[in-house]
Design an enzyme around this catalytic site. Structure first.
Site, mmCIF file in Angstrom:
data_model
loop_
_atom_site.group_PDB
_atom_site.id
_atom_site.type_symbol
_atom_site.label_atom_id
_atom_site.label_comp_id
_atom_site.label_asym_id
_atom_site.label_seq_id
_atom_site.Cartn_x
_atom_site.Cartn_y
_atom_site.Cartn_z
ATOM 1 N N GLU A 171 0.801 -1.223 0.000
ATOM 2 C CA GLU A 171 0.000 0.000 0.000
ATOM 3 C C GLU A 171 0.839 1.281 0.000
ATOM 4 O O GLU A 171 0.746 2.110 0.918
ATOM 5 C CB GLU A 171 -0.976 0.004 1.170
ATOM 6 C CG GLU A 171 -1.936 -1.175 1.155
ATOM 7 C CD GLU A 171 -3.048 -1.083 2.196
ATOM 8 O OE1 GLU A 171 -2.974 -0.179 3.067
ATOM 9 O OE2 GLU A 171 -3.989 -1.885 2.136
ATOM 10 N N GLU A 201 -5.402 -8.742 0.448
ATOM 11 C CA GLU A 201 -6.231 -8.354 1.591
ATOM 12 C C GLU A 201 -7.665 -8.179 1.112
ATOM 13 O O GLU A 201 -7.908 -7.548 0.073
ATOM 14 C CB GLU A 201 -5.788 -7.025 2.216
ATOM 15 C CG GLU A 201 -4.499 -7.063 3.000
ATOM 16 C CD GLU A 201 -4.207 -5.721 3.671
ATOM 17 O OE1 GLU A 201 -5.171 -4.945 3.913
ATOM 18 O OE2 GLU A 201 -3.037 -5.439 3.939
#
Length: 318
Positions: free
Chosen positions: A38, A222
């Site tokens: 991220e 995720e």
């Protein structure tokens, strides 16, 4: 951070050295490596919005941090391949599909701008070797300093792309700095984070990644939801989470059936955890954690998920 953090190019060089040291020591026992998780969060939330550490609020700094993070990935990749030649090497992005709040031209344009701000700013340099022209123009004088051959380094071939997916955003024309958008309220139920439950966006995202970027392999690294879980009589009845996971696993299966090379799915998260700026307030886990006693209790979602992944067949949700 005392020396400038990700705003400084030297941090990318330091990261490459770190990745070299780690993979030299552990490269013979790890089958897949991701350089970064991220980078949008690290760059934007850390340096532009200030929500996360180091808490700076400077758009130019955030954009330079984003480039230096991508450069760090590119510099680290050949070192990691050398140290772990039999492993897979990639990167993990959090992607947030942008949908127009209406069919108006203004809202469609707003969704495109937001998609550029959140998604294409990372996907394009990694997978096309260039920043998206419309986003570069939109940022004006705040664009990062990019040296010769940086983007060649950034766009080295990946073995896989990891995708962290939670929801979509509904966008309308807004005011203020580029991308000048406003978020519109979701039309479906939301999680405890206020994120809309809309599994179809995951299927559409995966189809888009295959169509527009031809990624060799994709992993859902995720996917999950926070809810206000309560432990009652030794049980956490989190049927909303079960419905969320069921819908999104089915969404992945639809993408697989359409030929998208999805190789794995990982639920977020195994345990309730420390969730960035939210601390221990938001619970994403399949396993409930009592933060005082550290006692751990399987939620109903953990039991459902165990049956689902071991059988490979749909499980009843109710």
């Amino acid at each position: 951070e005392d020396e400038g953090g990700w705003v400084e190019r030297e941090t990318a060089l330091a990261f490459a050295n770190y990745a070299d040291l780690v993979t030299a020591r552990l490269g013979d026992r790890v089958q897949a490596w991701a350089t970064l998780n991220e980078p949008w969060c690290s760059a934007y939330l850390g340096y532009t919005s200030g929500e996360h550490a180091p808490g700076r609020r400077d758009r130019r700094a955030g954009l330079q941090a984003s480039h230096n993070l991508l450069l760090a990935h590119g510099l680290a990749l050949p070192l990691m391949r050398r140290n772990a030649p039999s492993a897979q090497h990639g990167i993990v992005l959090n992607l947030n599909p942008a949908y127009p709040a209406s069919d108006s031209e203004a809202d469609r344009a707003a969704a495109k701008r937001y998609d550029g701000f959140f998604n294409r700013w990372y996907l394009d340099p990694l997978l096309r070797g260039r920043y998206p022209a419309d986003v570069w123009e939109g940022y004006g004088s705040d664009v990062p300093k990019v040296e010769e051959d940086d983007l060649k380094t950034v766009s080295a071939p990946l073995d896989f792309l990891g995708v962290n997916f939670y929801s979509r955003s509904l966008l309308a024309k807004g005011s203020g700095d580029w991308p000048a958008v406003e978020f519109r309220p979701p039309g479906n139920p939301v999680t405890a984070m206020g994120w809309e439950v809309y599994p179809a966006a995951l299927t559409e995202l995966l189809l888009r990644l295959q169509r527009d970027y031809s990624v060799p392999e994709l992993y859902i690294t995720e996917n999950g939801a926070a809810y206000p879980d309560r432990l009652v009589g030794g049980k956490v009845d989190d049927r909303e989470r079960i419905a969320y996971l069921d819908g999104h696993i089915r969404a992945v299966e639809q993408a697989l059936a359409a030929g998208v090379p999805v190789k794995g799915y990982f639920a977020w998260s195994l345990l309730d955890n420390f969730e960035w700026a939210h601390g221990f307030e938001k619970r994403f886990g399949l396993v409930h954690v009592d933060y005082v006693s550290q006692e751990r209790t399987l939620k109903e979602s953990a039991k459902w998920y165990g049956r689902r992944v071991s059988s490979g067949a749909p499980e009843p949700v109710g």
